[in-house]
Design a protein around this motif. Sequence first.
Motif, mmCIF file in Angstrom:
data_model
loop_
_atom_site.group_PDB
_atom_site.id
_atom_site.type_symbol
_atom_site.label_atom_id
_atom_site.label_comp_id
_atom_site.label_asym_id
_atom_site.label_seq_id
_atom_site.Cartn_x
_atom_site.Cartn_y
_atom_site.Cartn_z
ATOM 1 N N ALA A 65 -0.051 0.998 -7.015
ATOM 2 C CA ALA A 65 0.082 1.490 -8.388
ATOM 3 C C ALA A 65 -1.131 1.084 -9.217
ATOM 4 O O ALA A 65 -1.651 1.892 -9.991
ATOM 5 C CB ALA A 65 1.359 0.960 -9.019
ATOM 6 N N ASN A 66 -1.586 -0.129 -9.057
ATOM 7 C CA ASN A 66 -2.770 -0.578 -9.799
ATOM 8 C C ASN A 66 -3.990 0.247 -9.431
ATOM 9 O O ASN A 66 -4.801 0.590 -10.298
ATOM 10 C CB ASN A 66 -3.024 -2.064 -9.559
ATOM 11 N N ARG A 67 -4.135 0.591 -8.163
ATOM 12 C CA ARG A 67 -5.274 1.422 -7.745
ATOM 13 C C ARG A 67 -5.193 2.815 -8.352
ATOM 14 O O ARG A 67 -6.198 3.383 -8.760
ATOM 15 C CB ARG A 67 -5.339 1.505 -6.227
ATOM 16 N N ASP A 77 0.811 -1.215 0.000
ATOM 17 C CA ASP A 77 0.000 0.000 0.000
ATOM 18 C C ASP A 77 0.847 1.269 0.000
ATOM 19 O O ASP A 77 0.328 2.354 -0.206
ATOM 20 C CB ASP A 77 -0.927 0.021 1.217
ATOM 21 N N VAL A 78 2.136 1.163 0.237
ATOM 22 C CA VAL A 78 3.008 2.324 0.319
ATOM 23 C C VAL A 78 3.807 2.519 -0.971
ATOM 24 O O VAL A 78 3.979 3.638 -1.428
ATOM 25 C CB VAL A 78 3.970 2.195 1.523
ATOM 26 N N ILE A 118 -3.709 3.650 -11.181
ATOM 27 C CA ILE A 118 -3.987 3.506 -12.608
ATOM 28 C C ILE A 118 -5.489 3.380 -12.862
ATOM 29 O O ILE A 118 -6.058 4.065 -13.711
ATOM 30 C CB ILE A 118 -3.219 2.311 -13.192
ATOM 31 N N VAL A 119 -6.142 2.507 -12.107
ATOM 32 C CA VAL A 119 -7.586 2.298 -12.293
ATOM 33 C C VAL A 119 -8.361 3.556 -11.939
ATOM 34 O O VAL A 119 -9.306 3.925 -12.640
ATOM 35 C CB VAL A 119 -8.067 1.084 -11.467
ATOM 36 N N GLN A 120 -7.963 4.248 -10.867
ATOM 37 C CA GLN A 120 -8.654 5.485 -10.483
ATOM 38 C C GLN A 120 -8.561 6.520 -11.595
ATOM 39 O O GLN A 120 -9.535 7.201 -11.888
ATOM 40 C CB GLN A 120 -8.067 6.038 -9.182
ATOM 41 N N GLN A 121 -7.408 6.629 -12.245
ATOM 42 C CA GLN A 121 -7.259 7.565 -13.363
ATOM 43 C C GLN A 121 -8.132 7.144 -14.544
ATOM 44 O O GLN A 121 -8.702 7.994 -15.221
ATOM 45 C CB GLN A 121 -5.795 7.668 -13.788
ATOM 46 N N MET A 122 -8.224 5.857 -14.785
ATOM 47 C CA MET A 122 -9.074 5.385 -15.882
ATOM 48 C C MET A 122 -10.537 5.717 -15.614
ATOM 49 O O MET A 122 -11.270 6.099 -16.516
ATOM 50 C CB MET A 122 -8.905 3.877 -16.067
ATOM 51 N N ILE A 123 -10.964 5.585 -14.369
ATOM 52 C CA ILE A 123 -12.369 5.800 -14.026
ATOM 53 C C ILE A 123 -12.728 7.279 -14.025
ATOM 54 O O ILE A 123 -13.711 7.678 -14.643
ATOM 55 C CB ILE A 123 -12.705 5.149 -12.673
ATOM 56 N N ASP A 124 -11.945 8.101 -13.316
ATOM 57 C CA ASP A 124 -12.344 9.510 -13.231
ATOM 58 C C ASP A 124 -11.176 10.486 -13.357
ATOM 59 O O ASP A 124 -11.225 11.587 -12.806
ATOM 60 C CB ASP A 124 -13.159 9.778 -11.971
ATOM 61 N N GLY A 125 -10.166 10.120 -14.091
ATOM 62 C CA GLY A 125 -9.023 10.996 -14.314
ATOM 63 C C GLY A 125 -9.353 12.164 -15.227
ATOM 64 O O GLY A 125 -10.304 12.134 -16.000
ATOM 65 N N THR A 126 -8.544 13.203 -15.124
ATOM 66 C CA THR A 126 -8.731 14.387 -15.963
ATOM 67 C C THR A 126 -8.259 14.107 -17.383
ATOM 68 O O THR A 126 -7.627 13.089 -17.658
ATOM 69 C CB THR A 126 -7.932 15.576 -15.405
#
Length: 54
Positions: free
Chosen positions: A23-25, A9-10, A27-35
């Motif tokens: 890192a996977n989180r 997690d660090v 990446i996925v967060q950017q895919m879902i609601d990234g600018t």
Amino acid sequence: MSNLCQNRDVYAFWDAFHPSERANRIIVQQMIDGTQNYMSPMNLSTILAMDSKF
């Protein structure tokens, strides 16, 4: 046979090539609601919102 990162997690990578859970989180967060700086022309949330209107 490999040594995993003790605190996934660090750190973003647990070796030179493999992304960690964090890192996977990211990446996925950017895919879902990234600018649009990262997800162009639109992110997944925008695509799903457009799809639900039809």
